[in-house]
Write a protein that holds these residues in place. Structure first.
Motif, PDB file in Angstrom:
ATOM      1  N   ALA A 122       5.263 -35.400 -34.777  1.00 12.28           N
ATOM      2  CA  ALA A 122       6.526 -34.975 -35.419  1.00 12.28           C
ATOM      3  C   ALA A 122       6.206 -34.538 -36.839  1.00 12.28           C
ATOM      4  CB  ALA A 122       7.524 -36.123 -35.442  1.00 12.28           C
ATOM      5  N   VAL A 123       6.915 -33.528 -37.289  1.00 17.92           N
ATOM      6  CA  VAL A 123       6.705 -33.004 -38.647  1.00 17.92           C
ATOM      7  C   VAL A 123       8.026 -33.118 -39.415  1.00 17.92           C
ATOM      8  CG1 VAL A 123       6.183 -30.926 -40.005  1.00 17.92           C
ATOM      9  CG2 VAL A 123       4.910 -31.385 -37.894  1.00 17.92           C
ATOM     10  N   ILE A 124       7.948 -33.615 -40.634  1.00 22.46           N
ATOM     11  CA  ILE A 124       9.144 -33.676 -41.489  1.00 22.46           C
ATOM     12  C   ILE A 124       8.899 -32.764 -42.689  1.00 22.46           C
ATOM     13  CG2 ILE A 124      10.745 -35.150 -42.758  1.00 22.46           C
ATOM     14  CD1 ILE A 124       9.706 -37.552 -41.164  1.00 22.46           C
ATOM     15  N   VAL A 125       9.676 -31.701 -42.773  1.00 17.62           N
ATOM     16  CA  VAL A 125       9.506 -30.755 -43.889  1.00 17.62           C
ATOM     17  C   VAL A 125      10.400 -31.193 -45.049  1.00 17.62           C
ATOM     18  CG1 VAL A 125       9.760 -28.365 -44.667  1.00 17.62           C
ATOM     19  CG2 VAL A 125       8.900 -28.826 -42.373  1.00 17.62           C
ATOM     20  N   THR A 126       9.769 -31.443 -46.183  1.00 14.76           N
ATOM     21  CA  THR A 126      10.503 -31.864 -47.387  1.00 14.76           C
ATOM     22  C   THR A 126       9.880 -31.149 -48.587  1.00 14.76           C
ATOM     23  OG1 THR A 126       8.996 -33.752 -47.472  1.00 14.76           O
ATOM     24  CG2 THR A 126      11.176 -34.160 -46.551  1.00 14.76           C
ATOM     25  N   GLY A 134      10.881 -31.723 -32.493  1.00 14.51           N
ATOM     26  CA  GLY A 134       9.901 -32.462 -33.284  1.00 14.51           C
ATOM     27  C   GLY A 134       9.840 -32.059 -34.741  1.00 14.51           C
ATOM     28  N   LEU A 135      10.675 -31.089 -35.141  1.00 11.65           N
ATOM     29  CA  LEU A 135      10.662 -30.617 -36.524  1.00 11.65           C
ATOM     30  C   LEU A 135      11.892 -31.159 -37.265  1.00 11.65           C
ATOM     31  CD1 LEU A 135       9.330 -28.864 -38.691  1.00 11.65           C
ATOM     32  CD2 LEU A 135      10.601 -26.906 -37.798  1.00 11.65           C
ATOM     33  N   PHE A 136      11.634 -32.021 -38.231  1.00 13.53           N
ATOM     34  CA  PHE A 136      12.706 -32.670 -38.983  1.00 13.53           C
ATOM     35  C   PHE A 136      12.693 -32.173 -40.423  1.00 13.53           C
ATOM     36  CE2 PHE A 136      11.669 -35.267 -35.398  1.00 13.53           C
ATOM     37  CZ  PHE A 136      12.822 -35.939 -35.032  1.00 13.53           C
ATOM     38  N   GLY A 137      13.730 -32.525 -41.156  1.00  9.63           N
ATOM     39  CA  GLY A 137      13.754 -32.130 -42.564  1.00  9.63           C
ATOM     40  C   GLY A 137      14.656 -33.046 -43.358  1.00  9.63           C
ATOM     41  N   ALA A 138      14.542 -32.942 -44.680  1.00  8.67           N
ATOM     42  CA  ALA A 138      15.397 -33.736 -45.571  1.00  8.67           C
ATOM     43  C   ALA A 138      15.368 -33.132 -46.970  1.00  8.67           C
ATOM     44  CB  ALA A 138      14.899 -35.187 -45.622  1.00  8.67           C
TER      45      ALA A 138
END
Ligand SMILES: Cc1cc2nc3c(=O)[nH]c(=O)nc-3n(C[C@H](O)[C@H](O)[C@H](O)COP(=O)(O)OP(=O)(O)OC[C@H]3O[C@@H](n4cnc5c(N)ncnc54)[C@H](O)[C@@H]3O)c2cc1C
Length: 614
Positions: free
Chosen positions: A194-198, A406-410
């Protein structure tokens, strides 16, 4: 020295990959460890998380704190506030989700050592305004970074992520990312479940008021280079409200913040002749936006609008009346400290321009536009909402997951949720991380696979500007001018000029229309064609080259959205001269875009705004 001998490939395995170690990234890294004790959690950062992102220099206030322990505000109140400020259009499910969790995040900051000012009478946190609490925040970022460092399996500093990688076996699923070390030139391939783009917001999309020697002096951090948007856009994630750029009223030339002045020092503004001016524009604004002008507090964009109109009427500059407040030595100290903990540059500008606010009321001005999702506007990725609260149409998976699996962000990355600020961005990082851990656990053995040809192809593309320079510099005709390449700075200035002139920047008084946007789109396309000829003298310039690529893609997205929304929803942020009024009948909706990389085309659609809170 052979150019490519340095570009060794380094493979990194991870369960969760957090891209960008700013406020949201530190929150995501911290929380990933809480829910995923046994997981491999990697955070990758372009600078060094110790002092990176918009909070690098420190802050003087935390702008999002409910104070639920003292019954000061409830999450519903914050949603109403943000909705009002955004002229009706916010993702109430996402905003509520942040508001209900943000206080616990602030309590953690205090536990970790952040000094929060206390009201000596009540013992509660010292309020600057309804939502803001005051802090001694010069070291805010190092404090938050320490929590992330302790939680991460590994932090990779000085690596700029340029592209996301997609799964070889399953369409529309993310599998990792690639980037390069901006100091050593190594090429990094990150595999992730999983990837979290911030990766923060976007400055230098529009031509700034300060150019030349002062061009680094912008309101939003100059190193916020739109990666938060470009990375998801490149892989086809839907974006929302990208037209909702922000324009700030700030102290002239230094972009010093005005919040503490208005709220705590109780200063006020006047025109060049010492007159109150907002009431001059009440009727005109009502004509444009209806009863939004009667809301309390008056939406930020409409306060900008009054300033812009007053200046256009020839009664500028607008000044902040500081002389009265600064007569009180205690308030004078607060006025200066406000800059010293956050925007030292403003104090330096005043000193250099012989402005002592005790004797001179300083000028205010409206900034160039910025693109971001955590301050008073809400551009960003379209994300799935919380299961217990989001309407069915806003839920397609895990909380804060984009339309790519699987692509998250905040933080600045996620659209539709303004007014989260530093604390809300960290809280949203935590929310995204919790969902990402669950996503991984649900995934079991069904893990993404990388495509070797994809990352090898990208490696060539990423380092190409070094080669362009190496070859083309033999043809330099004068100084930095070569017929074979363009330098990142030249490309950036061209981008800023196009956005400024055609997409509602300062030189056009934030005005645009369909023909101008059409031409802007054409010119941006031409710039894109030319960017394959970017030349980078060294690794630092290579980073600039990729920042420019990211800024360009985000700018194209902003322009498409601005064209699509045929109304002027936020006068004071920008104007569609061909659709000068707010149009709730047709445009009380979100705008969504999806970029198709292969055909280089954009699909636009509307999405409904659900009012969950009365
Ligand atoms: C001038 C200013 C004043 C503000 N004042 C306040 C205030 O008073 N109170 C308050 O609460 N909030 C304030 N804010 C808002 C707050 O700073 C932001 O809401 C918050 O920092 C957003 O968090 P983020 O993680 O999305 O972005 P950031 O904190 O900016 O973090 C983004 C990170 O991503 C990294 N990155 C970017 N691109 C890449 C890439 N390609 N690869 C790897 N890493 C990358 C960056 O280096 C950075 O570390 C202010 C912001 C600004 C700019």
């Amino acid at each position: 020295m052979g150019l490519f001998t340095r570009n060794k490939t380094i493979f990194v395995e991870s369960d969760i990959l957090v891209i960008g170690g700013g406020m949201a990234g530190c929150g995501a890294t911290y929380e990933s460890r809480y829910w995923g004790r046994d997981l491999n959690i990697v955070c990758v950062e372009k600078a060094n998380i110790e002092r990176s992102g918009a909070v690098a220099q420190g802050l003087y206030a935390i702008n999002c704190y409910m104070g639920m322990q003292w019954g000061e505000n409830q999450p519903e109140d914050h949603v109403r506030y943000a909705r009002n400020d955004l002229m009706g259009l916010v993702r109430e499910d996402l905003g509520y989700d942040i508001a209900r969790h943000v206080d616990s995040t602030v309590h953690k900051f205090e536990e970790w050592g952040l000094p929060i000012m206390k009201d000596p009478k009540t013992g509660r946190y010292q309020r600057e305004g309804k939502w803001q609490i005051m802090i001694h925040g010069e070291s805010f970022k190092p404090i938050v970074a320490e929590a992330a460092r302790k939680a991460a399996s590994k932090i990779y500093n000085r690596i700029m992520v340029t592209h996301l990688l997609m799964d070889k076996t399953k369409p529309n699923r993310v599998a990792g990312a690639v980037g390069f070390n901006v100091r050593s030139g190594e090429f990094y391939v990150f595999r992730a479940k999983a990837v979290i783009v911030t990766a923060g917001g976007a400055s230098h999309i529009y031509k700034p008021r300060s150019t030349g020697e002062g061009m680094g002096r912008t309101w939003y951090a100059p190193w916020s280079s739109a990666s938060a948007y470009a990375l998801p856009i490149q892989v086809g994630a839907k974006m929302t409200q990208m037209e909702n750029r922000i324009v700030l009223t700030r102290f002239k030339d230094g972009y010093g913040p005005v919040g503490a002045y208005f709220l705590h020092l109780k200063t006020y503004t006047e025109n060049a002749y010492g007159d109150e001016y907002e009431s001059n524009w009440y009727e005109q604004t009502k004509e444009l936006v209806g009863d939004y002008i009667d809301r309390h507090p008056v939406p930020t964009c409409l306060r900008n609008h009054a300033i812009l109109e007053e200046v256009k009427a020839g009664r500028g500059p607008i000044r902040m009346v500081t002389k009265e407040a600064f007569a009180d030595p205690h308030l004078e100290t607060i006025g200066w400290e406000n800059f010293l903990g956050m925007t030292i540059g403003q104090a330096v500008v005043w000193a250099s321009q012989n402005i002592d606010p005790k004797h001179t009321n300083p000028e205010l001005t409206t900034s160039e536009p910025y693109v971001m999702g955590s301050h008073a506007t809400c551009s960003g990725a379209w994300a799935s909402g919380p299961e217990d609260y989001a309407p069915a149409e806003y839920q397609w998976g895990y909380n804060r997951m984009m339309t790519v699996d699987g692509l998250f962000g905040a933080g600045d990355t996620i659209g539709g949720t303004a007014h989260k600020f530093s604390s809300g961005s960290f809280a949203e990082g935590r929310i995204a991380a919790k969902a990402a851990v669950r996503y991984i656990k649900d995934m079991g053995k069904n893990q993404p696979e990388l495509s070797e040809s994809e990352y090898e192809g990208l490696k060539k593309v990423i380092f190409q500007p070094l080669e362009n320079y190496q070859v083309g510099r033999n043809e330099i005709v004068a100084g930095t001018v070569s017929p074979s390449y363009i330098l990142p700075l030249h490309g950036l200035q061209r981008l800023e000029k196009i956005m400024d002139e055609y997409v509602g920047g300062i030189s056009a008084h934030y005005m645009t229309n369909s023909p101008m946007l059409t031409r802007g789109i054409e010119l941006l396309d031409m710039l894109k064609e030319d960017l394959v000829h970017l030349g980078a003298e060294d690794l630092h310039q290579l980073m600039r080259a990729w920042e420019l690529n990211h800024r360009l893609l985000a700018s194209q997205c902003v322009t498409q959205h601005t064209m699509f929304r045929e109304e002027t929803r936020w006068p004071g942020y920008y104007y569609r001269a061909d659709h000068p009024k707010l149009d709730d009948k047709d445009w009380h909706c979100f705008t969504l875009s999806r970029y198709e990389a292969e055909s280089e085309s954009w699909e636009m659609e509307k999405a409904p705004v659900y009012h969950i809170i009365d």
